[in-house]
Design a protein around this motif. Structure first.
Motif, PDB file in Angstrom:
ATOM      1  N   SER A 135     -10.476 103.182 -10.258  1.00 30.17           N
ATOM      2  CA  SER A 135     -10.334 104.579 -10.680  1.00 30.17           C
ATOM      3  C   SER A 135      -9.321 104.739 -11.800  1.00 30.17           C
ATOM      4  O   SER A 135      -8.471 105.629 -11.774  1.00 30.17           O
ATOM      5  CB  SER A 135      -9.948 105.454  -9.476  1.00 30.17           C
ATOM      6  OG  SER A 135     -10.864 105.249  -8.427  1.00 30.17           O
ATOM      7  N   LYS A 137      -6.913 102.758 -12.659  1.00 31.81           N
ATOM      8  CA  LYS A 137      -5.592 102.162 -12.470  1.00 31.81           C
ATOM      9  C   LYS A 137      -5.527 100.745 -13.039  1.00 31.81           C
ATOM     10  O   LYS A 137      -4.462 100.138 -13.056  1.00 31.81           O
ATOM     11  CB  LYS A 137      -5.238 102.147 -10.974  1.00 31.81           C
ATOM     12  CG  LYS A 137      -4.846 103.526 -10.446  1.00 31.81           C
ATOM     13  CD  LYS A 137      -4.711 103.534  -8.926  1.00 31.81           C
ATOM     14  CE  LYS A 137      -5.612 104.585  -8.323  1.00 31.81           C
ATOM     15  NZ  LYS A 137      -5.842 104.444  -6.888  1.00 31.81           N
ATOM     16  N   GLN A 248     -10.041 111.858  -7.404  1.00 35.44           N
ATOM     17  CA  GLN A 248     -10.727 110.714  -6.802  1.00 35.44           C
ATOM     18  C   GLN A 248     -12.082 111.075  -6.203  1.00 35.44           C
ATOM     19  O   GLN A 248     -13.059 110.373  -6.384  1.00 35.44           O
ATOM     20  CB  GLN A 248      -9.829 110.159  -5.695  1.00 35.44           C
ATOM     21  CG  GLN A 248     -10.404 108.982  -4.970  1.00 35.44           C
ATOM     22  CD  GLN A 248     -10.050 107.705  -5.665  1.00 35.44           C
ATOM     23  OE1 GLN A 248      -8.912 107.262  -5.668  1.00 35.44           O
ATOM     24  NE2 GLN A 248     -11.037 107.096  -6.274  1.00 35.44           N
ATOM     25  N   THR A 249     -12.153 112.187  -5.480  1.00 41.97           N
ATOM     26  CA  THR A 249     -13.419 112.533  -4.839  1.00 41.97           C
ATOM     27  C   THR A 249     -14.178 113.604  -5.614  1.00 41.97           C
ATOM     28  O   THR A 249     -15.261 113.984  -5.237  1.00 41.97           O
ATOM     29  CB  THR A 249     -13.201 113.022  -3.395  1.00 41.97           C
ATOM     30  OG1 THR A 249     -12.219 114.061  -3.430  1.00 41.97           O
ATOM     31  CG2 THR A 249     -12.722 111.905  -2.514  1.00 41.97           C
ATOM     32  N   GLN A 252     -14.364 112.490 -12.372  1.00 45.14           N
ATOM     33  CA  GLN A 252     -13.375 111.736 -13.140  1.00 45.14           C
ATOM     34  C   GLN A 252     -13.588 112.049 -14.613  1.00 45.14           C
ATOM     35  O   GLN A 252     -14.710 111.981 -15.102  1.00 45.14           O
ATOM     36  CB  GLN A 252     -13.531 110.223 -12.900  1.00 45.14           C
ATOM     37  CG  GLN A 252     -13.064 109.772 -11.522  1.00 45.14           C
ATOM     38  CD  GLN A 252     -14.144 109.916 -10.476  1.00 45.14           C
ATOM     39  OE1 GLN A 252     -15.293 109.563 -10.711  1.00 45.14           O
ATOM     40  NE2 GLN A 252     -13.807 110.462  -9.324  1.00 45.14           N
ATOM     41  N   GLN A 268      -4.429 110.688  -5.650  1.00 50.34           N
ATOM     42  CA  GLN A 268      -5.876 110.931  -5.690  1.00 50.34           C
ATOM     43  C   GLN A 268      -6.261 111.844  -6.856  1.00 50.34           C
ATOM     44  O   GLN A 268      -7.348 111.750  -7.393  1.00 50.34           O
ATOM     45  CB  GLN A 268      -6.367 111.565  -4.373  1.00 50.34           C
ATOM     46  CG  GLN A 268      -6.309 110.645  -3.175  1.00 50.34           C
ATOM     47  CD  GLN A 268      -4.976 110.662  -2.452  1.00 50.34           C
ATOM     48  OE1 GLN A 268      -3.994 111.187  -2.964  1.00 50.34           O
ATOM     49  NE2 GLN A 268      -4.928 110.082  -1.265  1.00 50.34           N
ATOM     50  N   ALA A 271      -6.133 109.715 -10.107  1.00 50.21           N
ATOM     51  CA  ALA A 271      -7.279 108.816 -10.243  1.00 50.21           C
ATOM     52  C   ALA A 271      -8.423 109.470 -11.010  1.00 50.21           C
ATOM     53  O   ALA A 271      -9.252 108.783 -11.594  1.00 50.21           O
ATOM     54  CB  ALA A 271      -7.759 108.368  -8.867  1.00 50.21           C
ATOM     55  N   GLY A 272      -8.453 110.788 -11.040  1.00 53.75           N
ATOM     56  CA  GLY A 272      -9.528 111.474 -11.749  1.00 53.75           C
ATOM     57  C   GLY A 272      -9.199 111.791 -13.194  1.00 53.75           C
ATOM     58  O   GLY A 272     -10.081 112.153 -13.968  1.00 53.75           O
TER      59      GLY A 272
ATOM     60  N   THR B  13      -7.203 104.804  -0.838  1.00 55.82           N
ATOM     61  CA  THR B  13      -6.987 105.503  -2.122  1.00 55.82           C
ATOM     62  C   THR B  13      -5.537 105.452  -2.592  1.00 55.82           C
ATOM     63  O   THR B  13      -5.259 105.651  -3.763  1.00 55.82           O
ATOM     64  CB  THR B  13      -7.402 106.990  -2.022  1.00 55.82           C
ATOM     65  OG1 THR B  13      -6.727 107.563  -0.903  1.00 55.82           O
ATOM     66  CG2 THR B  13      -8.888 107.136  -1.859  1.00 55.82           C
ATOM     67  N   ILE B 120     -14.771 103.061  -5.128  1.00 55.95           N
ATOM     68  CA  ILE B 120     -13.532 103.417  -5.813  1.00 55.95           C
ATOM     69  C   ILE B 120     -12.777 102.175  -6.282  1.00 55.95           C
ATOM     70  O   ILE B 120     -11.703 102.292  -6.844  1.00 55.95           O
ATOM     71  CB  ILE B 120     -12.633 104.317  -4.944  1.00 55.95           C
ATOM     72  CG1 ILE B 120     -12.181 103.596  -3.678  1.00 55.95           C
ATOM     73  CG2 ILE B 120     -13.358 105.608  -4.594  1.00 55.95           C
ATOM     74  CD1 ILE B 120     -11.055 104.306  -2.959  1.00 55.95           C
ATOM     75  N   ASN B 123     -15.976 100.938  -9.465  1.00 59.31           N
ATOM     76  CA  ASN B 123     -16.468 102.135 -10.166  1.00 59.31           C
ATOM     77  C   ASN B 123     -17.722 101.869 -11.004  1.00 59.31           C
ATOM     78  O   ASN B 123     -17.871 102.441 -12.087  1.00 59.31           O
ATOM     79  CB  ASN B 123     -15.389 102.709 -11.117  1.00 59.31           C
ATOM     80  CG  ASN B 123     -14.074 102.993 -10.436  1.00 59.31           C
ATOM     81  OD1 ASN B 123     -13.097 102.308 -10.690  1.00 59.31           O
ATOM     82  ND2 ASN B 123     -14.044 103.981  -9.576  1.00 59.31           N
TER      83      ASN B 123
END
Lengths: 320, 247
Positions: A135, A137, A248-249, A252, A268, A271-272, B13, B120, B123
């Motif tokens: 995500s 990172k 994240q959910t 993104q 979280q 991450a987006g 996460t 996650i 991806n």
């Protein structure tokens, strides 16, 4: 040959596809081969203009039934077209449709695939493509081992390059398989810039205290021509629609500018948005974790800072 | 109806993302593993909701992973799957993984195949689309609502700037995202029942990997936030225009 799939919405070529076109042209130059665009469906744009984004040729399969996505139909047509024109690299934008189609095309072409690519491949020793993982990172450098290759390039990671030539447009004649998907309803959010295509995004969190306070955020977004987004607690509380939830959910995104207002910056959420080029954080809490991920920070009350910022932007625009 | 739900093991996460062996391997030290959130919250839970409406529904779970994936498989069974299949491989090549899942899918003759929209960790968002090509089935991606009446599925999916509802006949592959179902946690009865549910382990089917990971990198750390006086927003605008060059 490199072939670039050109995606459209409402008869208009998407910006992310123009980025993919420029990416494909740069890749073709690196490989010393030709580059073409592939357009399915009917579009308003003048297809020869794709030359301005790097295409030498445009292959067009003109049929209205292809304006809505059926992965089975689209992937089989793209694979057939790639075979017919002897393309061994197929490039997609890693957007909603590209994500759906590209992997199926890779299966049909027996090609290795890298989705979410962030730069041109290293072809000195093999064919190694860098992509974002975890995500945003981290990055992974992935070697494609097969002669045919499929790449889906991240939105907003390769700039549109201008060329001063037009492309030669050639109509393709491939029989179109019957679609098994029947569209029964389309709901578009009118007048808004789609979040995933936006290069500027203004986003709000719980710090704005309630949906009735969103006016200052919308004014700021309007002054910039930006799309609006929100954090998860905001969409979970129905202060804003679900399609605005980034993280994240949620969705993104990787815009050029992300302005976070009253968002603390939980991992979280980051991450987006962590692939955004520039991040501005406005928060009254100087300890908010988001400041660690920000380029510019303003520690202050959003209800005062945001209207002042909007005024400053309008002033800059009126004098520019 | 017979549903196959594809699940994957991913780091939590909040896990620290670090690499080892000369940046060629993910550092699993101290990492908590979870079911990939899209696979669990949306794909699996929607399958369970469908089974609650029609108890004759059978839910099979499948994962490609080594033995350390078993705790997350048991958790998925505790939530509500009937049986699980683990294909014993640690491959991270999307095509290899899709080929394994497709082989299981073909043998099981499923009406419905659910995947999460992406994992996650890598991806790649590739498995659903690849499965549909390998199985020659229609594919609807990024679904946020799913219902089924007899042989016809009604699916709402995300499109740029909105949503689209479509009808498609089974069998079909669906990639699931937020909106499909409400997140839930396993209850004690589910956890007890999961202990005795069948978990079949298969050795990988023959397939060639099409990609390999050469190395990982972490993005360069931000040089540090530049704080701007809240009374001086003209300065922020100037920096965004002249320094960051984004407006």
């Amino acid at each position: 040959m490199v072939i670039v799939y050109i995606d459209q919405a409402d008869h208009q070529i998407k910006k992310s596809s123009l980025e993919a076109m420029s990416y494909g042209a740069a890749l073709a130059k690196q490989l010393g081969c030709e580059v073409a665009a592939l357009v399915l469906g009917t579009v308003q744009d003048n297809l020869a203009d794709l030359g301005k984004n790097g295409a030498q040729k445009v292959y067009h399969l003109k049929n209205e039934s292809l304006n809505t996505l059926d992965v089975k139909v689209h992937s089989s047509l793209i694979a057939t077209a790639a075979k017919n024109v002897n393309a061994n690299v197929v490039v997609f934008a890693h957007n909603i449709n590209g994500k759906a189609i590209a992997p199926a095309v890779s299966v049909k072409l027996e090609a290795g695939i890298v989705t979410g690519a962030s730069s041109l491949p290293n072809t000195e020793n093999g064919f190694v493509v860098t992509k974002t993982v975890f995500s945003g990172k981290a990055f992974a450098s992935i070697q494609i081992e097969t002669p045919n290759k499929v790449i889906a390039i991240n939105q907003n990671s390769f700039g549109i390059v201008n060329y001063d030539h037009n492309a030669i447009v050639e109509e393709l004649n491939i029989p179109i398989p019957a679609s098994s998907i029947k569209i029964t309803k389309v709901e578009k959010v009118e007048g808004e810039i789609p979040l995933t295509e936006a290069s500027l995004v203004v986003s709000g969190g719980r710090g704005l205290k309630g949906p009735e306070h969103w006016g200052i955020l919308l004014d700021l977004a309007k002054s910039l021509g930006a799309a609006t987004a929100c954090s998860r607690p905001v969409s979970d509380s129905d202060w804003r629609p679900h399609h605005e939830h980034v993280g994240q959910t949620g969705i993104q995104i990787a815009p050029n500018l992300y302005i976070a207002i009253g968002i603390s910056g939980a991992i979280q959420h980051l991450a987006g948005v962590n692939r955004s080029k520039t991040i501005v954080v406005i928060n009254k809490d100087p300890e908010a974790p988001f400041f660690k991920a920000a380029d510019y920070g303003v520690v202050g009350d959003a209800f005062e800072v945001v209207p002042t910022l909007t005024k400053a932007i309008l002033k800059m625009k009126s004098t520019a | 109806m017979k549903i196959l739900v594809c699940i994957s093991k991913t780091p939590d996460t909040t896990a620290k993302i670090a690499f080892t062996e000369g940046n060629t391997k993910f550092d699993e030290n101290g990492v908590q593993w979870i079911i990939n959130p899209y696979d669990e919250w949306y794909a699996l839970v929607r399958a369970i909701e469908l089974k609650e409406k029609d108890p004759s529904t059978i839910i099979h779970l499948v994962t490609v992973g080594t033995a350390d994936a078993e705790p997350i498989i048991r958790k998925a069974l505790a939530l509500g799957g009937d049986e699980a299949i683990r294909i014993n491989s640690n491959s991270n090549d999307s095509f290899f993984v899709a080929k394994q899942l497709a082989t299981v899918a073909k043998e099981g003759n499923y009406d419905l195949i659910f995947t999460g929209k992406e994992t996650i960790d890598y991806n790649s968002a590739s498995i659903g689309s690849m499965l549909s090509a390998l199985l020659d089935m229609p594919f609807v991606s990024l679904a946020n609502k799913f219902d089924c009446d007899g042989n016809t599925a009604t699916v709402r999916r995300e499109i740029e700037g909105g949503e689209e509802t479509c009808e498609v006949n089974l069998p079909v592959v669906i990639s699931c995202q937020k909106g499909m179902a409400e997140q839930r946690i396993p209850n004690m009865r589910g956890i007890m029942a999961a202990r005795t549910k069948p978990l079949k382990v298969l050795e990988p089917f023959e397939a060639s990997a099409t990609t390999s990971i050469k190395k990982f990198d972490t993005p360069p750390a931000k040089s540090g936030v530049k704080l701007i006086d809240p009374a001086n927003m003209d300065e922020l605008v100037r920096l965004l225009k002249e320094e960051a060059k984004v407006i």
